[in-house]
Design a protein around this motif. Sequence first.
Motif, PDB file in Angstrom:
ATOM      1  N   VAL A 130      -9.334   7.735   4.069  1.00 50.94           N
ATOM      2  CA  VAL A 130      -7.967   7.208   4.148  1.00 50.94           C
ATOM      3  C   VAL A 130      -7.035   8.292   3.631  1.00 50.94           C
ATOM      4  O   VAL A 130      -7.324   8.912   2.601  1.00 50.94           O
ATOM      5  CB  VAL A 130      -7.805   5.921   3.313  1.00 50.94           C
ATOM      6  N   HIS A 131      -5.925   8.506   4.343  1.00 53.54           N
ATOM      7  CA  HIS A 131      -5.049   9.620   3.978  1.00 53.54           C
ATOM      8  C   HIS A 131      -3.593   9.187   3.915  1.00 53.54           C
ATOM      9  O   HIS A 131      -3.003   8.778   4.921  1.00 53.54           O
ATOM     10  CB  HIS A 131      -5.190  10.761   4.996  1.00 53.54           C
ATOM     11  N   ASP A 132      -3.023   9.219   2.709  1.00 54.19           N
ATOM     12  CA  ASP A 132      -1.582   9.045   2.501  1.00 54.19           C
ATOM     13  C   ASP A 132      -1.055   7.826   3.257  1.00 54.19           C
ATOM     14  O   ASP A 132      -0.035   7.877   3.941  1.00 54.19           O
ATOM     15  CB  ASP A 132      -0.842  10.300   2.953  1.00 54.19           C
ATOM     16  N   LEU A 133      -1.747   6.708   3.094  1.00 52.79           N
ATOM     17  CA  LEU A 133      -1.465   5.498   3.870  1.00 52.79           C
ATOM     18  C   LEU A 133      -0.485   4.596   3.125  1.00 52.79           C
ATOM     19  O   LEU A 133      -0.699   4.261   1.959  1.00 52.79           O
ATOM     20  CB  LEU A 133      -2.769   4.745   4.129  1.00 52.79           C
ATOM     21  N   SER A 134       0.588   4.185   3.817  1.00 52.35           N
ATOM     22  CA  SER A 134       1.587   3.287   3.230  1.00 52.35           C
ATOM     23  C   SER A 134       1.965   2.207   4.235  1.00 52.35           C
ATOM     24  O   SER A 134       2.239   2.504   5.399  1.00 52.35           O
ATOM     25  CB  SER A 134       2.852   4.051   2.820  1.00 52.35           C
ATOM     26  N   PHE A 135       1.969   0.964   3.799  1.00 52.20           N
ATOM     27  CA  PHE A 135       2.462  -0.147   4.614  1.00 52.20           C
ATOM     28  C   PHE A 135       2.608  -1.368   3.719  1.00 52.20           C
ATOM     29  O   PHE A 135       2.112  -1.405   2.582  1.00 52.20           O
ATOM     30  CB  PHE A 135       1.549  -0.450   5.802  1.00 52.20           C
TER      31      PHE A 135
ATOM     32  N   ALA B  74       1.282   2.965  13.346  1.00 53.13           N
ATOM     33  CA  ALA B  74       2.440   2.094  13.582  1.00 53.13           C
ATOM     34  C   ALA B  74       2.280   0.840  12.745  1.00 53.13           C
ATOM     35  O   ALA B  74       1.163   0.417  12.415  1.00 53.13           O
ATOM     36  CB  ALA B  74       2.555   1.725  15.057  1.00 53.13           C
ATOM     37  N   ALA B  75       3.403   0.224  12.406  1.00 53.36           N
ATOM     38  CA  ALA B  75       3.389  -1.039  11.668  1.00 53.36           C
ATOM     39  C   ALA B  75       4.656  -1.804  11.991  1.00 53.36           C
ATOM     40  O   ALA B  75       5.735  -1.218  12.127  1.00 53.36           O
ATOM     41  CB  ALA B  75       3.299  -0.798  10.158  1.00 53.36           C
TER      42      ALA B  75
ATOM     43  N   ALA C 210      -2.531   0.329  -4.376  1.00 55.03           N
ATOM     44  CA  ALA C 210      -2.507  -0.892  -3.573  1.00 55.03           C
ATOM     45  C   ALA C 210      -2.268  -2.044  -4.526  1.00 55.03           C
ATOM     46  O   ALA C 210      -3.047  -2.242  -5.468  1.00 55.03           O
ATOM     47  CB  ALA C 210      -3.822  -1.078  -2.823  1.00 55.03           C
ATOM     48  N   THR C 211      -1.186  -2.783  -4.317  1.00 54.43           N
ATOM     49  CA  THR C 211      -0.842  -3.873  -5.222  1.00 54.43           C
ATOM     50  C   THR C 211      -0.674  -5.176  -4.458  1.00 54.43           C
ATOM     51  O   THR C 211      -0.366  -5.185  -3.267  1.00 54.43           O
ATOM     52  CB  THR C 211       0.457  -3.575  -5.994  1.00 54.43           C
TER      53      THR C 211
ATOM     54  N   VAL D 290       0.867  -1.174   0.000  1.00 58.74           N
ATOM     55  CA  VAL D 290       0.000   0.000   0.000  1.00 58.74           C
ATOM     56  C   VAL D 290       0.901   1.219   0.000  1.00 58.74           C
ATOM     57  O   VAL D 290       1.759   1.364   0.880  1.00 58.74           O
ATOM     58  CB  VAL D 290      -0.932  -0.001   1.233  1.00 58.74           C
ATOM     59  N   SER D 291       0.726   2.079  -0.998  1.00 55.76           N
ATOM     60  CA  SER D 291       1.628   3.224  -1.146  1.00 55.76           C
ATOM     61  C   SER D 291       0.832   4.515  -1.302  1.00 55.76           C
ATOM     62  O   SER D 291       0.118   4.702  -2.290  1.00 55.76           O
ATOM     63  CB  SER D 291       2.543   3.028  -2.358  1.00 55.76           C
ATOM     64  N   ARG D 292       0.930   5.370  -0.303  1.00 57.51           N
ATOM     65  CA  ARG D 292       0.341   6.713  -0.302  1.00 57.51           C
ATOM     66  C   ARG D 292      -1.138   6.683  -0.696  1.00 57.51           C
ATOM     67  O   ARG D 292      -1.628   7.528  -1.442  1.00 57.51           O
ATOM     68  CB  ARG D 292       1.132   7.646  -1.213  1.00 57.51           C
TER      69      ARG D 292
END
Length: 306
Positions: free
Chosen positions: A23-28, A213-214, A64-65, A10-12
């Motif tokens: 959802v805002h600028d979410l990356s993990f 957090a992740a 999201a890939t 998940v990128s930005r």
Amino acid sequence: MTGDHLAIEVSRLTKRYGDVTAVHDLSFTVQPGVVTGFLGPNGAGKTTTMRMMTGLVSPTSGTATIGGLPYGQLARPSRTVGAVFDANAFHPGHTARDHLRVYAAMGGYPDSRVTTLLDLLGLAEAAHRRTRGFSTGMRQRLNLATALLGDPRVLLLDEPGNGLDPEGVSWLRGFLRQFADEGRTVLISSHALGEIQQLVDDVVVIRRGGLVAAGPCSRLAGPPAVLVTSPDADALAAVLTADPANGGTAPHVEAVGPDRLRVRGLDAPSIADLAAAHHVRVHELVVETPSLEELFLHLTTDKAVS
């Protein structure tokens, strides 16, 4: 995609509904071979994020890939990803077998796969019952069977334990552990933190649509504390805080009762050795690992993120 071990990236990722940002600028990243818990308060954006992973919701921006590809570009999506989002996605007049056969035909899977999954999910005896009479737990099992028709490498599960009895929860825990041990990828959201703590290896925690957090639970929780019971608690506290072998950093010692201390910064063997060297009595040493609920509350309260 590289091999059979597929990560979720998940990128930005951002999703807005008018003036509302879900959802805002979410990356993990969700790694294969582990079970990852997706946690956050109600309205944090968990379900929206999981729906964007499967193309059910289009992101405003970001990606999201799965295995490097968006869901819509997967050659046979149901062979790659199994998803459970809605416990009521059944025609009330269909039997469990009818429901699975319809989805099996859509995916190009044989009826033998339906029989296998009815047995695996404990639904064989209910195979000819109408879904309108199913309990919440039975609906959860049938949803999971539907997601597994393509024998996918990735599972996305939104509150899969809802309505399951203790036996069902235990079965689900064992199944998902085996699934991950085969190198597959599991992302599971849940509010039942006591149950999910027994299952997950990593967590992704979000709040108000953003990442808090992740990582592995053990790293996010920090080092455990040691609860010490001693009739000489005051003397022991003095010994521990005066320890010259502690690298210049004194442990944190907190009195939690007349004969009890909570110690952070020293492990149990070190405490026992120091007590013995100074002839201080110790009756009990208990290692305290923070619970997932404590970690969750620490990460998602206003004080924690302000």
